[in-house]
Write a protein that holds these residues in place. Structure first.
Motif, short mmCIF file in Angstrom:
data_model
loop_
_atom_site.label_atom_id
_atom_site.label_comp_id
_atom_site.label_asym_id
_atom_site.label_seq_id
_atom_site.Cartn_x
_atom_site.Cartn_y
_atom_site.Cartn_z
N LEU A 92 6.79 20.73 -33.99
CA LEU A 92 5.98 19.52 -33.85
C LEU A 92 5.48 19.21 -35.24
CD1 LEU A 92 4.75 17.36 -32.02
CD2 LEU A 92 2.72 18.80 -31.82
N MET A 93 5.97 18.13 -35.84
CA MET A 93 5.63 17.75 -37.20
C MET A 93 4.51 16.71 -37.19
SD MET A 93 7.83 19.47 -39.09
CE MET A 93 9.54 19.99 -39.36
N VAL A 94 3.38 17.04 -37.79
CA VAL A 94 2.26 16.11 -37.92
C VAL A 94 2.13 15.78 -39.39
CG1 VAL A 94 -0.21 15.74 -37.57
CG2 VAL A 94 1.12 17.08 -35.91
N ARG A 95 2.47 14.56 -39.76
CA ARG A 95 2.49 14.13 -41.16
C ARG A 95 1.40 13.10 -41.40
NH1 ARG A 95 8.83 13.33 -40.07
NH2 ARG A 95 9.54 15.44 -40.59
N PHE A 96 0.64 13.30 -42.46
CA PHE A 96 -0.43 12.34 -42.75
C PHE A 96 -0.63 12.24 -44.26
CE2 PHE A 96 -2.06 16.51 -41.78
CZ PHE A 96 -2.95 16.80 -42.80
N SER A 97 -0.98 11.05 -44.70
CA SER A 97 -1.17 10.78 -46.12
C SER A 97 -2.61 11.06 -46.53
CB SER A 97 -0.83 9.32 -46.43
OG SER A 97 -1.74 8.47 -45.76
N SER A 98 -2.84 11.11 -47.83
CA SER A 98 -4.21 11.28 -48.33
C SER A 98 -5.06 10.07 -47.95
CB SER A 98 -4.21 11.47 -49.84
OG SER A 98 -3.59 10.37 -50.48
N SER A 99 -4.43 8.90 -47.88
CA SER A 99 -5.18 7.71 -47.49
C SER A 99 -5.68 7.80 -46.05
CB SER A 99 -4.32 6.44 -47.67
OG SER A 99 -3.19 6.48 -46.82
N ILE A 101 -6.64 10.61 -44.57
CA ILE A 101 -7.81 11.49 -44.61
C ILE A 101 -9.02 10.72 -45.12
CG2 ILE A 101 -8.80 13.56 -45.66
CD1 ILE A 101 -6.03 14.72 -45.82
N ARG A 102 -8.81 9.94 -46.16
CA ARG A 102 -9.94 9.27 -46.81
C ARG A 102 -10.44 8.07 -46.01
NH1 ARG A 102 -8.85 8.35 -52.96
NH2 ARG A 102 -11.12 8.33 -52.98
N ALA A 103 -9.60 7.52 -45.17
CA ALA A 103 -9.99 6.34 -44.40
C ALA A 103 -10.87 6.70 -43.21
CB ALA A 103 -8.76 5.58 -43.92
N PHE A 104 -10.72 7.94 -42.74
CA PHE A 104 -11.48 8.34 -41.55
C PHE A 104 -12.84 8.88 -41.96
CE2 PHE A 104 -12.67 11.09 -38.00
CZ PHE A 104 -12.38 10.27 -36.93
N GLU A 105 -13.87 8.55 -41.20
CA GLU A 105 -15.23 8.99 -41.52
C GLU A 105 -15.50 10.37 -40.92
OE1 GLU A 105 -18.14 6.10 -40.48
OE2 GLU A 105 -17.22 4.51 -41.68
N TRP A 106 -15.03 11.38 -41.66
CA TRP A 106 -15.24 12.76 -41.21
C TRP A 106 -16.72 13.13 -41.35
CZ3 TRP A 106 -10.70 14.53 -39.38
CH2 TRP A 106 -9.52 13.97 -39.90
N GLY A 107 -17.16 14.04 -40.51
CA GLY A 107 -18.53 14.54 -40.65
C GLY A 107 -18.69 15.34 -41.91
N LYS A 108 -17.60 15.98 -42.34
CA LYS A 108 -17.60 16.81 -43.55
C LYS A 108 -16.45 16.36 -44.45
CE LYS A 108 -20.87 19.83 -42.37
NZ LYS A 108 -22.08 20.07 -43.15
N MET A 109 -16.58 15.17 -45.06
CA MET A 109 -15.48 14.58 -45.80
C MET A 109 -14.94 15.50 -46.88
SD MET A 109 -13.34 12.28 -46.49
CE MET A 109 -12.29 11.86 -47.87
N VAL A 162 -4.74 14.48 -33.51
CA VAL A 162 -4.39 14.83 -34.89
C VAL A 162 -5.65 15.13 -35.71
CG1 VAL A 162 -3.48 13.91 -37.06
CG2 VAL A 162 -2.19 13.62 -34.94
N ASN A 163 -6.68 14.30 -35.55
CA ASN A 163 -7.93 14.54 -36.28
C ASN A 163 -8.53 15.90 -35.94
OD1 ASN A 163 -7.63 12.04 -37.44
ND2 ASN A 163 -9.11 11.02 -36.11
N ALA A 164 -8.48 16.27 -34.67
CA ALA A 164 -8.98 17.58 -34.26
C ALA A 164 -8.15 18.69 -34.91
CB ALA A 164 -8.94 17.71 -32.74
N LEU A 165 -6.84 18.48 -35.00
CA LEU A 165 -5.95 19.47 -35.61
C LEU A 165 -6.25 19.63 -37.10
CD1 LEU A 165 -3.53 21.30 -34.91
CD2 LEU A 165 -2.04 19.40 -35.57
#
Length: 302
Positions: A92-99, A101-109, A162-165
């Protein structure tokens, strides 16, 4: 959204190596691979590979480590890697760009960005916490079900999983600590690392005296403690972490140099350039052009 919409990437070849380029912020795909001769690959994105079935070895730079069903592998854009399969294998391939990661408002960016630094010293499964293995297994089952049963809400549902992962991956990477850290890294060292991550964009907060003050000890003690527990000096860790983030922005973002300088607390573009050249031996613009020229050549040869 159909599952095929998560599977747009293009193979580009450079000097016998496959370069995979992703044109969307997020892709999730179930990929079946046969046991054929391995080919070195390099991505322009992050990739979490969960082994659904099968087994074999991951070749990463000069390392070779075994994987089996349930293994969770994190590959960064700088990793030259290949899979040596002993039998047909499903990932199961989960691919994501740096953009992404940066676009989502993480609690611990800043903790999310630790992926950019720590991931490279992992040569196999990144999971360190048994309880998190249970969570990952549940997320994988849910992602596979969602891919097999597309509907109007598929994209949003997949993003949540994906965000949880990504958070779980970051948590396990952090718990492992720096490359030379002891296997059972203590909480105080992790707290110091978290402090550095949190304040990486504020140079004044990264001075040994300030870090020591935050933990109620002297500057000399905090430096000695960090080196003893991690195997590297406090300043070296901060410098390498900061450089890793700056390099990533130069390679994989369209940020201007003055924007990067402002983000990391440098007085101006010239100040950042002097810092970068002292550490890397090359000017910022030249570093970016060198990487861009390689990417362009890869595209022209495809």
């Amino acid at each position: 959204m159909s599952k095929n919409q998560y599977n747009f990437y293009k193979n580009r070849y450079i000097y016998g190596m496959v370069r995979l380029t992703m044109h969307t912020p997020l892709e999730v795909v179930l990929k079946k691979m046969e046991a054929v001769a391995p080919v070195d690959c390099q991505n322009n994105f992050f990739q979490i590979c969960i082994v659904v079935s099968g087994q074999g070895y991951l070749g990463l730079d000069s390392h070779r480590t075994a994987f089996k069903p349930g293994s969770v592998i994190l590959l960064t854009p700088d990793d030259v890697h290949h899979f040596e399969l002993e039998q047909p294998t499903e990932f199961l391939m989960v691919r994501f760009s740096s953009s992404y990661i940066r676009a989502f408002e993480w609690g611990k960016m800043n903790q999310m960005e630790c992926i950019l630094y720590y991931a490279r010293h992992f040569t196999g499964c990144i999971m360190r916490t048994p309880d998190d293995n249970v969570l990952v297994k549940s997320i994988v089952t849910s992602l596979l079900h969602t891919l097999e049963h597309p509907d109007l809400y598929q994209e949003d549902v997949i993003k949540h999983f994906v965000n949880a992962l990504i958070v779980i991956a970051a948590r396990n990477i952090e718990k492992a600590g720096p490359p030379a850290a002891a296997e059972n890294t203590d909480k105080k060292l992790l707290d110091i690392i978290h402090y550095i991550e949190e304040h990486i964009f504020d140079p004044a907060r990264l001075k040994a005296a300030e870090i020591g003050k935050a933990f109620g000890v002297s500057a000399s003690y905090i430096g000695q403690y960090f080196q003893r527990r991690s195997g590297e000096t406090l300043q070296h860790f901060i410098t390498q972490y900061k450089l890793r983030l700056i390099e990533h922005r130069l390679k994989f973002s369209d940020m201007r140099v003055n924007e990067i300088a402002l983000e990391f607390g440098f007085t101006d573009e010239s100040h950042l350039n002097k810092y970068f050249k002292k550490q890397k031996g090359v000017a910022l613009t030249k570093f970016r052009k060198q990487y861009t020229s390689v990417a362009v050549k890869a595209g022209s040869d495809s």
